[in-house]
Design an enzyme around this catalytic site. Structure first.
Site, PDB file in Angstrom:
ATOM      1  CB  VAL A 136      41.663  15.082  -2.912  1.00  0.00           C
ATOM      2  CG1 VAL A 136      40.998  15.213  -4.279  1.00  0.00           C
ATOM      3  CG2 VAL A 136      41.483  13.673  -2.353  1.00  0.00           C
ATOM      4  CG  ASP A 138      38.404  20.200  -6.733  1.00  0.00           C
ATOM      5  OD1 ASP A 138      38.507  20.131  -7.964  1.00  0.00           O
ATOM      6  OD2 ASP A 138      37.337  20.461  -6.160  1.00  0.00           O
ATOM      7  CG  PHE A 164      39.453  16.759   0.920  1.00  0.00           C
ATOM      8  CD1 PHE A 164      38.971  16.023  -0.144  1.00  0.00           C
ATOM      9  CD2 PHE A 164      39.483  16.174   2.182  1.00  0.00           C
ATOM     10  CE1 PHE A 164      38.521  14.722   0.041  1.00  0.00           C
ATOM     11  CE2 PHE A 164      39.036  14.876   2.381  1.00  0.00           C
ATOM     12  CZ  PHE A 164      38.556  14.144   1.306  1.00  0.00           C
ATOM     13  CE  LYS A 165      46.871  23.746  -3.351  1.00  0.00           C
ATOM     14  NZ  LYS A 165      48.113  23.635  -4.160  1.00  0.00           N
ATOM     15  CB  ILE A 166      38.827  23.072  -2.129  1.00  0.00           C
ATOM     16  CG1 ILE A 166      38.509  21.752  -1.408  1.00  0.00           C
ATOM     17  CG2 ILE A 166      37.725  23.466  -3.097  1.00  0.00           C
ATOM     18  CD1 ILE A 166      38.374  20.544  -2.311  1.00  0.00           C
TER      19      ILE A 166
END
Length: 303
Positions: A136, A138, A164-166
């Site tokens: 994902v 973000d 999750f790449k934030i």
């Protein structure tokens, strides 16, 4: 499956001065990234100028990249699209060609056409049925808010959602909340945005980073030191690279990696398709001047 810790830089897409995709140059980019010691490689992301590529070029680059890397490193293929069937088809192609994972943003098209939380969940669920791990992304570019409860729900209810790449504002705070609320469902929390917030994100629990392909070999030891508990060494290493990282992130964007790769003989042109303007010569010069004392592989790979 690969371990998801480590550094997963984004491959730039080289063009010829004529504006055509430089497919031979793409092979050299990938070889350089392998030699940089990358944990894995991401292709067709925003730093790959995916928004300036035709569908035919995207497919050819996907095939070329996975065939050329040939299992030397795991490859993540970016598949973002507003239309769910197109995102699914891109995921299927990546799966069939042996990609390790796909990366996607929430569905959006411009400033006003954005998927709701439920539509976003449904798109990720549809892609998840392909059977390939999903990262994902973000990212502020989408303009879509992905609150922590939505991300946790996706991690718990969609088996494929693992990464999750934030890279939203206050990324460290979001990473910390995501890990606290998601627990074991959050398999691979990652840092982004060229490592501009790397130390804060590592302190918040990030286990990997997706940077540009500029100075991968100089960022990777910071991750290694941090994971080993050597925080003083990691902090000192980050202080050394921060002037370049800041200049890349704030002044250059994806054009920095191309400038360094031209300087180091990896590719022959740093052309960017209109409406992207070339780097101002002074901005480019400073990028090279800040990178050179770090002696990254990219500046000597092709010489």
């Amino acid at each position: 499956m690969p371990g998801w810790e480590g550094i997963w830089p984004v491959a730039p897409t080289p063009f010829l001065d004529s504006g055509e995709v430089d497919y031979d140059g793409m092979r050299r980019v990938l070889d350089c990234m392998v030699d940089q010691g990358s944990t894995g490689i991401c292709i067709l992301a925003n730093f790959s100028e995916q928004f300036l590529l035709s569908d035919e070029e995207r497919e050819r680059l996907t095939r070329l990249s996975l065939e050329h890397v040939a299992g030397r490193l795991p490859v993540i293929v970016t598949i973002s699209h507003f239309a769910t069937p197109i995102a699914v088809a891109r995921a299927q192609l990546a799966h069939d060609l042996g990609a390790a994972a796909v990366m996607m943003m929430a569905p959006y098209h411009g400033a006003l056409l954005k998927g709701t939380a439920e539509q976003t969940f449904e798109q990720f669920r549809a892609v998840g049925q392909v059977g390939i791990p999903i990262m994902v992304q973000d990212a502020p570019l989408s303009g879509v808010d992905l609150p922590v409860p939505l991300l946790v729900r996706m991690a718990r209810e969609i088996e494929a959602v693992k990464l999750f790449k934030i890279e939203c504002p206050q990324a460290a705070a979001k990473l910390r909340a995501l890990i606290a609320e998601g627990g074991d469902a959050i398999e691979a929390p990652m840092d982004g945005e060229e490592a501009i917030t790397l130390l804060a994100d590592l302190d918040a629990g990030a286990t990997g980073s997706m940077t540009s392909a500029s100075i991968t070999d100089r960022i990777k030891p910071i991750l290694t030191d941090w994971a080993a508990g050597r925080r003083d060494e990691a902090t000192a290493g980050y202080a050394r690279i921060l002037p370049f990282v800041n200049h890349e992130n704030r002044q250059c964007g994806f054009r920095a990696a191309k400038a360094l790769m031209v300087e180091g003989g990896v590719i022959g042109s740093e052309f960017c398709r209109h409406p992207i303007a070339p780097l101002h010569p002074d901005t480019r010069r400073m990028a090279i001047d800040l990178a050179r004392p770090l002696d990254p592989i990219v500046l000597r790979w092709g010489k």
